[in-house]
Design a protein around this motif. Structure first.
Motif, mmCIF file in Angstrom:
data_model
loop_
_atom_site.group_PDB
_atom_site.id
_atom_site.type_symbol
_atom_site.label_atom_id
_atom_site.label_comp_id
_atom_site.label_asym_id
_atom_site.label_seq_id
_atom_site.Cartn_x
_atom_site.Cartn_y
_atom_site.Cartn_z
ATOM 1 N N ALA A 1 0.845 -1.204 0.000
ATOM 2 C CA ALA A 1 0.000 0.000 0.000
ATOM 3 C C ALA A 1 0.876 1.250 0.000
ATOM 4 O O ALA A 1 0.676 2.168 -0.811
ATOM 5 N N ASN B 1 -0.611 -14.581 -7.397
ATOM 6 C CA ASN B 1 -1.839 -13.847 -7.726
ATOM 7 C C ASN B 1 -1.616 -12.346 -7.839
ATOM 8 O O ASN B 1 -2.518 -11.563 -7.610
ATOM 9 N N ASP C 1 -3.903 -2.994 4.654
ATOM 10 C CA ASP C 1 -4.391 -3.865 5.734
ATOM 11 C C ASP C 1 -4.653 -3.135 7.046
ATOM 12 O O ASP C 1 -5.164 -3.730 7.984
ATOM 13 N N VAL D 1 8.016 5.263 12.872
ATOM 14 C CA VAL D 1 7.175 6.395 13.282
ATOM 15 C C VAL D 1 6.645 6.131 14.685
ATOM 16 O O VAL D 1 6.122 5.053 14.976
ATOM 17 N N GLN E 1 4.462 -7.368 4.646
ATOM 18 C CA GLN E 1 4.185 -8.788 4.903
ATOM 19 C C GLN E 1 4.640 -9.709 3.780
ATOM 20 O O GLN E 1 4.923 -10.877 4.010
ATOM 21 N N GLU F 1 9.685 3.697 6.836
ATOM 22 C CA GLU F 1 9.493 2.244 7.013
ATOM 23 C C GLU F 1 10.375 1.774 8.158
ATOM 24 O O GLU F 1 11.564 2.031 8.167
ATOM 25 N N CYS G 1 -4.010 -16.947 -0.760
ATOM 26 C CA CYS G 1 -2.660 -16.867 -1.334
ATOM 27 C C CYS G 1 -2.092 -18.261 -1.591
ATOM 28 O O CYS G 1 -1.508 -18.520 -2.639
ATOM 29 N N ILE H 1 -2.427 -8.247 -1.799
ATOM 30 C CA ILE H 1 -1.512 -7.250 -2.359
ATOM 31 C C ILE H 1 -2.280 -6.295 -3.274
ATOM 32 O O ILE H 1 -2.109 -5.075 -3.203
HETATM 33 C C1 LIG Z 1 2.921 -14.998 4.890
HETATM 34 C C2 LIG Z 1 2.022 -14.137 4.038
HETATM 35 C C3 LIG Z 1 1.857 -14.460 2.709
HETATM 36 C C4 LIG Z 1 1.042 -13.665 1.898
HETATM 37 N N1 LIG Z 1 0.908 -14.004 0.580
HETATM 38 C C5 LIG Z 1 0.147 -13.238 -0.224
HETATM 39 C C6 LIG Z 1 -0.018 -13.583 -1.595
HETATM 40 O O1 LIG Z 1 0.540 -14.572 -2.098
HETATM 41 N N2 LIG Z 1 -0.806 -12.762 -2.350
HETATM 42 C C7 LIG Z 1 -1.471 -11.668 -1.833
HETATM 43 O O2 LIG Z 1 -2.169 -10.970 -2.582
HETATM 44 N N3 LIG Z 1 -1.342 -11.348 -0.536
HETATM 45 C C8 LIG Z 1 -0.553 -12.086 0.278
HETATM 46 N N4 LIG Z 1 -0.453 -11.779 1.601
HETATM 47 C C9 LIG Z 1 -1.184 -10.613 2.113
HETATM 48 C C10 LIG Z 1 -0.416 -9.324 1.754
HETATM 49 O O3 LIG Z 1 0.947 -9.499 2.055
HETATM 50 C C11 LIG Z 1 -0.974 -8.131 2.514
HETATM 51 O O4 LIG Z 1 -2.352 -7.990 2.244
HETATM 52 C C12 LIG Z 1 -0.252 -6.843 2.089
HETATM 53 O O5 LIG Z 1 1.128 -6.957 2.353
HETATM 54 C C13 LIG Z 1 -0.802 -5.627 2.845
HETATM 55 O O6 LIG Z 1 -0.026 -4.525 2.466
HETATM 56 P P1 LIG Z 1 0.081 -3.220 3.372
HETATM 57 O O7 LIG Z 1 1.043 -2.326 2.663
HETATM 58 O O8 LIG Z 1 -1.259 -2.716 3.694
HETATM 59 O O9 LIG Z 1 0.677 -3.689 4.774
HETATM 60 P P2 LIG Z 1 2.006 -4.475 5.160
HETATM 61 O O10 LIG Z 1 2.420 -5.414 4.099
HETATM 62 O O11 LIG Z 1 1.722 -5.005 6.527
HETATM 63 O O12 LIG Z 1 3.106 -3.331 5.253
HETATM 64 C C14 LIG Z 1 3.111 -2.389 6.290
HETATM 65 C C15 LIG Z 1 4.523 -1.855 6.492
HETATM 66 O O13 LIG Z 1 4.470 -0.823 7.488
HETATM 67 C C16 LIG Z 1 5.604 -0.928 8.324
HETATM 68 N N5 LIG Z 1 5.314 -0.288 9.600
HETATM 69 C C17 LIG Z 1 4.464 -0.706 10.572
HETATM 70 N N6 LIG Z 1 4.454 0.165 11.608
HETATM 71 C C18 LIG Z 1 5.321 1.162 11.288
HETATM 72 C C19 LIG Z 1 5.764 2.341 11.957
HETATM 73 N N7 LIG Z 1 5.316 2.683 13.173
HETATM 74 N N8 LIG Z 1 6.681 3.120 11.346
HETATM 75 C C20 LIG Z 1 7.170 2.805 10.108
HETATM 76 N N9 LIG Z 1 6.790 1.686 9.434
HETATM 77 C C21 LIG Z 1 5.877 0.880 10.009
HETATM 78 C C22 LIG Z 1 5.833 -2.429 8.428
HETATM 79 O O14 LIG Z 1 7.180 -2.716 8.797
HETATM 80 C C23 LIG Z 1 5.508 -2.892 7.008
HETATM 81 O O15 LIG Z 1 6.647 -2.907 6.182
HETATM 82 C C24 LIG Z 1 0.363 -12.552 2.437
HETATM 83 C C25 LIG Z 1 0.522 -12.238 3.798
HETATM 84 C C26 LIG Z 1 1.335 -13.020 4.592
HETATM 85 C C27 LIG Z 1 1.520 -12.661 6.051
#
Ligand SMILES: Cc1cc2nc3c(=O)[nH]c(=O)nc-3n(C[C@H](O)[C@H](O)[C@H](O)COP(=O)(O)OP(=O)(O)OC[C@H]3O[C@@H](n4cnc5c(N)ncnc54)[C@H](O)[C@@H]3O)c2cc1C
Length: 307
Positions: free
Chosen positions: A14, A49, A274, A81, A40, A33, A135, A283
């Protein structure tokens, strides 16, 4: 103090998508970050996917997303943060290393699936241990797998997994499920499903991939092994919304509430991925939210005369 048009908290799918859109729109953009860019997906070896990639590792996708955002000029810093507040119309973002100002903030700090916390879980993550049926389900065609949990997510995903697996055990620590009645009926009527009641997973075993789980019956204290090649854990998800919840409206599960523009209850603060409630944590959904938040944040800056 460094000033940016937009600060993005979190460098997952995101946050990096939002960064790409903001930077490409020539807005001075900072991504903060706390670990390493990717979020994740860094925990998964094979993604099948994500449109445009038949199969790609989480690490490679993360690196590509990071490079893409940087190519358009996004600044990415590895800082955690700690606090965000509004001051005279600007957003003040405090990190472990400094203080930054921005016209708008996009919260994309994601969250984490709740872990069982048993031996083998971390070691076999992505090697049979999964938190995402959507996934990883197709990797378990005709195999015997276990789902852990008793709520809507566990039951819904156990039903979904019967599309692929030959047999699905649902492991639940109580003798009744919390899931909706309709889901329970569908699960209990599915010939591929067997519920193991009153049981918890004590450890997950396997040399290179999951081979079995060790169960403990909480009533009899008896241990018994269960041969499975996959374990899907659905015991909850914790959104990283706690840092920002002083003024932000959250839903009853702790997710940040947004409207269709990803606007939160605080002016100039947007949320994506998320960290807000998703029907499917994926993703593609996180990317879509990131793009929407970026476009809405730019419109907000224009409306306020901040850009
Ligand atoms: C094991 C696993 C496998 C997956 N496989 C798939 C797949 O095959 N296909 C699919 O579509 N989805 C998959 N998913 C789901 C997908 O990874 C998530 O839906 C997606 O990553 C969400 O993205 P996001 O950017 O919202 O959050 P996140 O991926 O959670 O990223 C958030 C980021 O914010 C950072 N952060 C948190 N707090 C702070 C702070 N205070 N200061 C600075 N940085 C911070 C974290 O370190 C992290 O890097 C999987 C999830 C997991 C756990």
């Amino acid at each position: 103090m460094e000033r940016y048009y937009i600060i993005i908290v979190g460098g997952g799918p995101a946050g990096l998508t939002a960064a790409l859109y903001c930077a490409r729109a020539k807005l001075n953009t900072l991504v903060l970050e706390k670990k390493m860019p990717g979020g994740q997906i860094l925990n998964t070896e094979r993604i099948e996917n994500c449109p445009g990639f038949d199969s790609i590792s989480g690490l490679e996708l993360a690196q590509r997303m990071e490079q893409h955002a940087r190519k358009f000029g996004a600044n990415i810093k590895l800082e955690e943060v700690k606090e965000i507040h509004s001051e005279k119309g600007a957003k003040v973002v405090k990190t472990t290393q400094g203080v930054y100002h921005a016209g708008a903030v996009i919260l994309a700090a994601g969250g984490e699936p709740r872990w069982l916390g048993v031996p083998g879980e971390k070691e076999l993550l992505g090697k049979g241990v999964s938190y995402c049926a959507l996934c990883d389900g197709p990797f378990f065609a005709e195999q015997t797998i276990a789902v852990v949990g008793g709520g809507d997510a566990a039951v819904g995903e156990a039903i979904y997994l019967t599309k692929f697996a030959g047999k699905v055990y649902l492991i639940h620590r109580r003798n009744s499920l919390r899931a909706k009645k309709e889901l329970q009926e569908e699960l209990l009527n599915n010939p591929k499903v067997e519920v193991v009641w009153d049981s918890v997973v004590e450890n997950i075993e396997g040399k290179h991939t999951v081979e079995r789980i060790m169960l403990k019956n909480v009533k009899t204290s008896k241990n018994s092994p269960l041969e499975v090649s996959g374990v899907f854990i659905y015991i909850g998800f914790v959104p990283n919304s706690n840092l920002f919840n002083k003024n932000l409206e959250l839903d009853e599960r702790g997710y940040i509430k947004t409207d269709y523009k990803m606007s939160t209850s605080v002016e100039g603060v947007f949320a994506a991925g998320d960290i807000r409630f998703q029907l499917a944590k994926q993703i593609t959904n996180a990317m879509s939210d990131g793009a929407t938040a970026a476009i809405a944040a730019e419109a907000y800056l224009k409306e306020k005369g901040l850009v």
